[in-house]
Every structure is written in structure tokens, then in C-alpha cells.
Design a protein around this motif. Structure first.
Motif, short mmCIF file in Angstrom:
data_model
loop_
_atom_site.label_atom_id
_atom_site.label_comp_id
_atom_site.label_asym_id
_atom_site.label_seq_id
_atom_site.Cartn_x
_atom_site.Cartn_y
_atom_site.Cartn_z
N TYR A 20 31.50 34.19 39.24
CA TYR A 20 32.19 33.53 38.14
C TYR A 20 32.29 32.04 38.45
CZ TYR A 20 36.20 33.39 41.25
OH TYR A 20 37.02 33.15 42.32
N GLY A 21 32.71 31.28 37.48
CA GLY A 21 32.96 29.87 37.65
C GLY A 21 34.07 29.47 36.70
N TYR B 258 33.99 24.61 39.26
CA TYR B 258 33.96 25.29 40.56
C TYR B 258 33.10 26.54 40.44
CZ TYR B 258 37.88 22.29 41.73
OH TYR B 258 38.67 21.20 41.97
N GLU B 259 32.44 26.91 41.53
CA GLU B 259 31.59 28.10 41.56
C GLU B 259 32.08 29.05 42.64
OE1 GLU B 259 27.16 27.07 40.78
OE2 GLU B 259 27.98 25.58 42.16
N ALA B 260 32.05 30.34 42.35
CA ALA B 260 32.44 31.36 43.33
C ALA B 260 31.22 31.87 44.09
CB ALA B 260 33.14 32.52 42.66
N MET B 261 30.05 31.86 43.44
CA MET B 261 28.85 32.38 44.06
C MET B 261 27.66 31.56 43.61
SD MET B 261 27.36 36.26 43.94
CE MET B 261 28.76 36.91 44.82
N HIS C 187 32.92 30.51 47.56
CA HIS C 187 34.38 30.44 47.72
C HIS C 187 35.01 29.31 46.91
CE1 HIS C 187 33.90 33.44 50.82
NE2 HIS C 187 32.99 32.70 51.37
N ASP C 188 34.72 29.27 45.62
CA ASP C 188 35.30 28.29 44.71
C ASP C 188 35.00 26.85 45.12
OD1 ASP C 188 36.25 30.42 43.26
OD2 ASP C 188 38.21 30.38 44.20
N THR C 189 33.76 26.60 45.44
CA THR C 189 33.29 25.27 45.84
C THR C 189 33.16 24.37 44.62
OG1 THR C 189 32.04 26.24 47.64
CG2 THR C 189 31.37 24.04 46.94
#
Length: 80
Positions: free
Chosen positions: A25-26, A44-47, A56-58
Motif C-alpha cells: 500500500y501507499g 510514502y510506500e510500504a513495499m 517500511h513506509d519510506t
């Protein structure tokens, strides 16, 4: 008062991930900057797009921008 005469909305798309996508998700966070009222948007990106690598929500560096309250681009992405 600004915005009193017409509606405003924000639409953020994250590659069409379904609500049950699990860890893939994002999301975006919108912050209003006090000094000039501009809205700073950070996604933010989770994957990763490979569907395997966890991020990890980068913060997504390619999805960071600012707009003025009237919708015009703002060149500064600094906060607050």
C-alpha cells in the motif's frame, strides 16, 4: 475567507492497490505550511513495486511537492 465560495479536494492515487492488498500500500501526508499557507505533499510506500521488498513506509522522493492554497505550484518543499 479563502475557499468560502468553492470546494477544494485532494485526490491521491497509489497504483490502484485494492483495500485488501495486505502490506502493498501507499499513502500521502499533506501538511499546511504556516509561513505562507502552502500545502506540502509527501507520499510514502510500504513495499517496492517488485511486490517483495519491504520499504517500511519510506518517503517516496519522486512524490514530494508543494502547492499554494490556490493550486499554483510552490517551489519550496521545506517545512514548517
Amino acid at each position: 475567507m479563502y475557499g468560502a465560495t468553492k470546494p477544494y479536494e485532494v485526490i491521491i492515487g497509489n497504483a490502484g492497490a485494492p483495500l485488501n492488498a495486505g502490506p502493498y500500500y501507499g499513502y500521502a501526508v499533506l501538511r499546511r505550511r504556516i509561513r505562507d499557507g502552502a500545502i506540502v505533499v509527501q507520499a510514502y510506500e510500504a513495499m517496492a513495486s517488485d511486490g517483495v521488498t519491504l520499504l517500511h513506509d519510506t518517503p517516496d522522493a519522486s512524490f514530494l511537492f508543494a502547492v499554494n492554497a490556490n493550486g499554483a505550484p510552490n517551489p519550496s518543499i521545506s517545512l514548517p
